[in-house]
Design an enzyme around this catalytic site. Structure first.
Site, PDB file in Angstrom:
ATOM      1  CD  GLU A  83      -9.745  -1.457   7.980  1.00  0.00           C
ATOM      2  OE1 GLU A  83      -8.831  -2.098   8.554  1.00  0.00           O
ATOM      3  OE2 GLU A  83      -9.613  -0.955   6.853  1.00  0.00           O
ATOM      4  CD  GLU A 131      -2.968  -1.171   2.257  1.00  0.00           C
ATOM      5  OE1 GLU A 131      -2.689  -0.667   3.343  1.00  0.00           O
ATOM      6  OE2 GLU A 131      -4.079  -1.669   1.992  1.00  0.00           O
ATOM      7  CG  ASP A 143      -7.555  -5.598   4.715  1.00  0.00           C
ATOM      8  OD1 ASP A 143      -7.080  -5.879   5.815  1.00  0.00           O
ATOM      9  OD2 ASP A 143      -7.647  -4.438   4.284  1.00  0.00           O
TER      10      ASP A 143
END
Ligand code: GCW
Length: 724
Positions: free
Chosen positions: A412, A310, A384
């Site tokens: 998240e 990322e 993820d």
């Protein structure tokens, strides 16, 4: 949360009074509430009449203080400590080399089997009477033994024949804080970072100590203080002094500090013009860095690194490999017994095949090449931290590597700190999954605890859900996820049910009329969130960047694999990502037995159906429904499950305070609203492809698809806010 220290934190300024009604939650599962049953109370009081507690180190001091605090709270006694072991002792707490030989003989314990961190708690006959001994090889074992003893009292365990020998199954049991130096927390939903960098090193917040106590109580022995998206500044002398202050606080609690190392730090703070791991100057720079860190923090744990992931810098910027990068840092830390934890969370927009395959493809060929003080840290699933993913195929595929697990405790992708989701259920599902790597029964738990391949080091990390909210985690039930992670880090074979029961008793109430229904609610909560967000193997349908709420329609982001449409691939024919042998063939990364089951649409477990297959809308599910109807019904089931949670919570109202009730009730009602939002937005969007009506049991969507698409949340928590 019932027996809070009133008045410590909460001032109701408007009325100028302190309210006993406000749930605080600060004490976590270490409330040590008074034992209400007089028979049990007497029994326990007898055990703690006269205590010998070896007392000659910081670790033993904090353990002794904890025992005092716990016994005072639960039994109302001020413990009488004796200076030497004597006939009058009812409880003896000492390491083995401080125990009389005759006690050691009576214990009949193989001290070797419990290692440095294990302990024994045993009821024995000593000088004609029944006493309890807590013993260990090292002081830290005593610390863990004392916390276990206190938990036994919280659980109302019969101590008369107690005999526990226990030690952690994993070496590194860590929290990863994604905390930035400006005190924002990436994916943090419980306020700002605990670490007050500006006031450190001189100001030691009581919270640092209580954080360490809580971690020690569940056996967590490492904390990475800063975000994996790292700032190199943490490695400058000014910050290292602050880190050292925290390390000093944590040391007596058996916790080592670790830092994330930004791979390009030699350029950013070292004045070099490269960070190439094969460059001598770069290597020397890291060696000197390690020497300096260990001067300030002699028991520094090591570095955690997110590289070439990322947009983070890494060895590939110099055409070097993960092995080159990790081993360079490992060499620098090796003389100090430090470790490098190198993350495998990598994916590239240039790989057109399938993001789910990339970590495996990049890392598995390096099996056996990493130095023995390197651990490769892999997320639990190949994408993820989704509400549900199949286990990561790297587990079992790198037998010659120290492979460690990364779970995400912060929610998240599971409703932030607003949704009640008991994560140990998710963790347990992953840990119990059978990789078949070394034949049937090679569960992920056995891969990471080293019982099969015997790696040099084992470990597990959880991305922390802790912030400076009074109750630490935002949602009071999110404390159970911190607790549960720690318990599974100690023993990855524990059941989520045991953990839920322990946590409820220690936190809320020992009344079984409260515990049973609430425990069931917790155990079902993970399936509920899967159903209302990502049923039947759907994944990554979250709105851009902040991940708050649904965004299955998003398709305009620069990197293809950042778009939800990449993951669900809905079209007029059907929905799902074909990862079978006729598609991306991600299934081949699993052992044959597993690959075979996932590969065939009929044998693929339905919870992973759309993860591995693109399935026609009229495909018949096991319950006889068409895929379209079945998908819609799953979303509705998720919403219904949240309604059921509200009903359960209402029914247990008599067993908790009004404020405790109200706090969770309000949160559950937000969860219900958001569950409906997920259902309505997702179904309206998928309906544009299926072109079929909703089955009759589906509640009518409250708003239009256009409305849901128009929602924007530039100030959602967990990201640095900005207007797009
Ligand atoms: O889940 C994703 C998050 C990023 C995070 C990244 C990672 C720290 O959206 O915020 O970055 O994973 O694990 O590195």
């Amino acid at each position: 949360m019932k027996h809070i220290k009133l008045g410590v934190f909460i001032f109701l300024l408007s009325v100028g009074t302190i309210s006993a009604q406000v749930p605080n939650g600060y004490n976590l599962w270490l409330n040590y509430s008074p034992q209400p049953n007089s028979t049990i109370l007497k029994e326990y009081q007898k055990v703690s009449t006269s205590v010998y507690f070896q007392n000659e180190s910081d670790v033993l001091n904090v353990s002794r203080e904890e025992l005092k605090r716990g016994l005072k709270g639960m039994l109302g006694v001020d413990v009488l400590f004796s200076d030497a072991i004597s006939k009058s002792n009812t409880l003896i707490i000492a390491t083995n080399n401080n125990l009389h030989q005759d006690i050691q003989n009576t214990l009949e314990t193989n001290y070797k089997s419990i290692g440095d961190e294990g302990f024994i708690i045993k009821s024995i006959q000593f000088k004609g009477k029944q006493i309890i001994v807590i013993s260990a090889n090292q002081d830290v074992g005593i610390l863990y033994g004392v916390f276990r003893f206190l938990r036994l009292l919280q659980m109302e365990t019969d101590l008369s024949t107690i005999h526990i020998i226990d030690s952690p199954k994993l070496d590194l049991r860590m929290l990863n804080h994604w905390d930035n130096l400006d005190r924002t927390v990436e994916r943090g939903y419980a306020g700002f970072s605990l670490w007050n960098w500006q006031k450190l090193p001189d100001f030691i917040d009581q919270r640092y100590i209580d954080y360490a106590r809580a971690n020690a109580s569940i056996g967590i022995n490492g904390a990475v203080l800063n975000n994996v998206n790292a700032s190199a500044l943490i490695l400058t002398p000014m910050y290292l002094e602050k880190v050292a202050a925290l390390a000093n606080v944590f040391r007596p609690y058996g916790i080592k500090v670790y830092l994330t190392a930004r791979f390009s730090a030699p350029i950013e703070i070292g004045g070099l013009d490269t960070a190439d791991p094969l460059n001598k100057e770069v290597q020397n720079w890291w060696n000197t860095m390690a020497n300096n860190i260990y001067k300030a923090i002699p028991d520094f744990g090591g570095f955690l690194v997110k590289a070439n992931s990322e947009g983070q810098p890494g060895p590939q910027n110099y055409n070097r490999t993960h092995v080159d990068g990790a081993n360079m840092l490992a060499k620098a830390l090796k003389p100090h017994n430090g470790v490098v934890i190198w993350r495998s969370f990598v994916y590239s927009e240039h790989d057109v095949t399938d993001r789910a395959k990339q970590a495996y493809s990049e890392f598995v060929p390096f099996d056996g090449k990493f130095m023995d003080n390197v651990l490769v840290q892999s997320k639990n699933g190949p994408i993820d931290f989704q509400p549900r993913e199949p286990f990561h195929p790297m587990f079992g595929a790198m037998p010659n590597t120290n492979l460690m697990m990364e779970f995400q405790i912060t929610q998240e992708y599971l409703g932030f700190s607003t949704h009640l989701v008991f994560l140990p259920k998710l963790f347990e599902e992953v840990l119990k999954a059978d990789t078949y790597a070394e034949g049937k029964g090679t569960t992920v738990a056995k891969v990471i605890d080293g019982s099969i391949t015997k790696p040099k080091l084992t470990g597990i990390a959880g991305v922390s859900n802790i912030g400076n909210d009074i109750n630490w985690t935002g949602h009071p039930f999110a404390q159970a996820n911190w607790y549960g992670f720690g318990r599974l880090a100690w023993n990855p074979h524990l059941s989520s049910e045991t953990i839920a029961e322990e946590w409820l008793r220690a936190t809320y109430s020992i009344n079984s009329k409260f515990i049973e229904p609430v425990k069931n609610m917790m155990l079902n909560s993970r399936e509920a969130v899967v159903n209302y967000m990502n049923p039947l193997g759907l994944h990554h349908l979250f709105d851009t960047n902040h991940h708050y709420g649904p965004g299955p329609w998003v398709s305009n982001l620069s990197r293809p694999e950042w778009n939800p449409t990449y993951y669900h691939k809905a079209d007029e024919n059907g929905i799902g990502f074909n990862r079978s042998s006729t598609g991306s063939n991600a299934v081949e990364q699993y052992a044959n037995e597993v690959a075979h089951v996932f590969n065939i649409v009929e044998t693929c477990p339905e919870e992973y159906l759309l993860w591995f297959h693109h399935v026609p809308w009229d495909y018949k599910l096991k319950n006889g429904e068409s895929l379209w109807n079945g998908l819609a019904l799953k979303y509705q089931e998720g919403v219904n499950q949240v309604s059921q949670m509200i009903t359960t919570w209402n029914a247990v109202k008599p067993y908790i305070s009004e404020a405790e009730y109200k706090e969770v009730d309000m949160l559950l009602n937000i969860q219900l609203k958001e569950a409906k939002w997920w259902k309505d937005a997702s179904l309206l969007y998928f309906q544009t492809f299926s072109k079929q009506p909703f089955p009759k049991d589906i509640e009518k969507p409250e708003k239009s698809l256009e409305y849901y698409k128009s929602l924007k949340f530039p100030f959602a928590p967990g990201i640095r806010p900005h207007w797009d």
